[in-house]
Scaffold this active site. Structure first.
Site, mmCIF file in Angstrom:
data_model
loop_
_atom_site.group_PDB
_atom_site.id
_atom_site.type_symbol
_atom_site.label_atom_id
_atom_site.label_comp_id
_atom_site.label_asym_id
_atom_site.label_seq_id
_atom_site.Cartn_x
_atom_site.Cartn_y
_atom_site.Cartn_z
ATOM 1 N N ASP A 134 0.783 -1.233 0.000
ATOM 2 C CA ASP A 134 0.000 0.000 0.000
ATOM 3 C C ASP A 134 0.821 1.291 0.000
ATOM 4 O O ASP A 134 0.609 2.163 -0.837
ATOM 5 C CB ASP A 134 -0.982 -0.025 1.193
ATOM 6 C CG ASP A 134 -1.797 1.231 1.300
ATOM 7 O OD1 ASP A 134 -2.280 1.687 0.248
ATOM 8 O OD2 ASP A 134 -1.958 1.764 2.409
ATOM 9 N N CYS A 188 -15.498 -5.586 -16.807
ATOM 10 C CA CYS A 188 -16.811 -5.213 -16.262
ATOM 11 C C CYS A 188 -17.910 -5.300 -17.316
ATOM 12 O O CYS A 188 -19.091 -5.283 -16.982
ATOM 13 C CB CYS A 188 -16.759 -3.779 -15.748
ATOM 14 S SG CYS A 188 -15.664 -3.569 -14.352
ATOM 15 N N CYS A 240 -14.808 4.189 2.556
ATOM 16 C CA CYS A 240 -16.124 4.059 1.924
ATOM 17 C C CYS A 240 -16.125 2.760 1.131
ATOM 18 O O CYS A 240 -15.154 2.465 0.430
ATOM 19 C CB CYS A 240 -16.355 5.250 0.994
ATOM 20 S SG CYS A 240 -17.746 5.061 -0.144
ATOM 21 N N CYS A 247 -21.046 -3.901 -6.349
ATOM 22 C CA CYS A 247 -20.460 -4.652 -7.475
ATOM 23 C C CYS A 247 -21.022 -6.075 -7.526
ATOM 24 O O CYS A 247 -20.911 -6.826 -6.552
ATOM 25 C CB CYS A 247 -18.943 -4.676 -7.334
ATOM 26 S SG CYS A 247 -18.145 -5.601 -8.656
HETATM 27 FE FE1 SF4 Z 1 -17.281 -3.377 -12.810
HETATM 28 FE FE2 SF4 Z 1 -18.248 -4.029 -10.443
HETATM 29 FE FE3 SF4 Z 1 -18.265 -1.480 -11.245
HETATM 30 FE FE4 SF4 Z 1 -19.904 -3.287 -12.352
HETATM 31 S S1 SF4 Z 1 -19.951 -2.543 -10.236
HETATM 32 S S2 SF4 Z 1 -18.676 -1.713 -13.398
HETATM 33 S S3 SF4 Z 1 -18.603 -5.098 -12.366
HETATM 34 S S4 SF4 Z 1 -16.481 -2.725 -10.845
HETATM 35 FE FE1 SF4 Z 2 -14.821 6.637 -3.406
HETATM 36 FE FE2 SF4 Z 2 -15.980 4.359 -4.256
HETATM 37 FE FE3 SF4 Z 2 -16.985 5.668 -2.176
HETATM 38 FE FE4 SF4 Z 2 -17.161 6.708 -4.625
HETATM 39 S S1 SF4 Z 2 -18.161 4.866 -3.885
HETATM 40 S S2 SF4 Z 2 -16.653 7.811 -2.762
HETATM 41 S S3 SF4 Z 2 -15.220 6.056 -5.508
HETATM 42 S S4 SF4 Z 2 -14.951 4.691 -2.303
#
Ligand code: SF4
Ligand code: SF4
Length: 381
Positions: A134, A188, A240, A247
């Protein structure tokens, strides 16, 4: 020793020390990433927490001149809390993101990488290794993607076929040659759930993140949080998870393989009011084991004030008034004033008005005015 045999041995060994997935790639330059980082820089999308120059972040031989390969590792973490404590109207709770539950993953992954390095050094005399988790220069995600750990989702996370995106990533540059793995052939597709669900529009387009708008980054800052983000913060205290939770690749994914990553529920989902008055000592004792404590208590306390405003928790008004009147930190006094205005009881407004006559800090006074503006807008509506 035969490179493939050594690789097979390392894969086998990795399973015995609690590494869930391992991949190998070359030490070649990350050409695409270099371009992307330059664009990120030009657009001002970086978080400021990045380490090293663009060159150091994309050219492994700058970090280890004799580098030949990079070994990438992934370790799964849970997505669901067992027996999660529930907040009540009188005792609201905040939440730390999943990646900060349990023992700080930097500690755990470093331990695994150290073991792996010791094994490699024993097997190959003259082996040189340099590990990162990281906070190193290399992008954990770019390495993981090229080493076949998973594909890079539009939410900027690495999505593994086995554990979804709920994995911690780490890597090791080495002077040993290993036959490289192929990247995961997946994508995706048409899905854009994470882009639509992101509360702040931080996912600018698939795979590009504006860290300056991302709540995950913003929860870690120490200054005032811009108002447009306060209203989206909800009860998040650190990090977050929204773009991972929505997903489809994470559906039903919940691995409890490693005891270290089991959350201490009262720390991962703590009561908000006690957070306002927690001492440094108590904070260290209770939250010090979690990665979410790395910036100290200030950002978490500021976020707790915003979360109490989100809940409009009237029972918190006396504690918040005390912060506004007595806390030596302007960010805390000012955010307390804003929070009081948002909760909007007569007692809260009266306290802001009284505090305004004594406050000297312009930023805090500005927040107090914002707090009182809620009263005016409430009267109009
Ligand atoms: Fe890709 Fe998951 Fe975002 Fe859908 S929700 S676009 S599968 S990262
Ligand atoms: Fe960041 Fe993902 Fe939360 Fe959006 S949903 S504020 S990109 S962690």
């Amino acid at each position: 020793m035969d490179a493939q045999q050594l690789k097979d041995d390392i894969i086998e060994y990795s399973k015995t020390i609690g590494i869930d997935k391992i991949g190998f790639t070359t030490a070649d330059i990350f050409t695409e990433l270099k371009e992307r980082l330059r664009t990120q820089q030009e657009l001002g999308y970086q978080s400021g927490f990045e380490k090293g120059t663009v060159e150091e972040r994309t050219e492994p031989t700058r970090l280890l001149p004799q580098a030949q390969s990079i070994v990438a590792i992934a370790i799964a973490y849970p997505s669901r809390m067992k027996n999660a404590p529930k907040g009540t109207k009188e005792e609201r709770r905040g939440i730390f993101c999943r990646a900060s539950w349990g023992t700080d993953y930097h500690v755990v992954l470093r331990d695994r990488l150290n073991k792996l390095a010791a094994y490699m050094e024993e097997k190959v005399p003259g082996a040189v290794t340099k590990s990162m988790v990281d906070t190193g220069e290399l992008s954990d995600r770019a390495v993981a993607e090229r080493a076949g750990i998973g594909f890079s989702g539009k939410n900027c996370a690495i999505i593994t076929p086995e554990f979804g995106s709920y994995v911690y990533l780490g890597e090791m540059i080495t002077n040993i040659y290993f036959p490289p793995d192929s990247p995961v052939e997946d994508s995706c597709g048409d899905c854009r759930k994470c882009l639509d669900a992101c509360p702040t529009g931080a996912l600018v387009q698939g795979g590009q993140l504006n860290a300056q708008r991302c709540l995950s980054f913003l929860t870690q800052t120490k200054d005032f949080m811009a108002e447009e983000f306060r209203v989206e913060l909800g009860n998040r205290l650190y990090g977050c998870d929204t773009c991972q939770q929505v997903c489809p690749r994470n559906k039903q994914i919940d691995f409890h393989i490693h005891e270290e990553f089991e959350p201490v529920n009262e720390a991962a989902k703590p009561k908000l009011k006690p957070m306002l008055t927690v001492s440094n000592r108590e904070f260290k004792d209770k939250f010090g084991h979690m990665s979410g404590s790395w910036r100290g208590k200030k950002p978490i306390q500021r976020n707790a004030l915003i979360a109490l405003a989100h809940f409009k928790d009237k029972t918190a008004v006396p504690s918040i008034i005390q912060i506004m009147n007595e806390d030596p930190r302007p960010v805390m006094r000012g955010t307390a004033a804003w929070s009081l205005g948002k909760i909007g009881t007569p007692e809260a407004y009266a306290a802001i008005e009284a505090a305004m006559t004594k406050e000297k800090d312009d930023n805090v006074l500005f927040e107090m005015e914002k707090g009182l503006a809620f009263k005016t807008s409430a009267a109009i509506h």
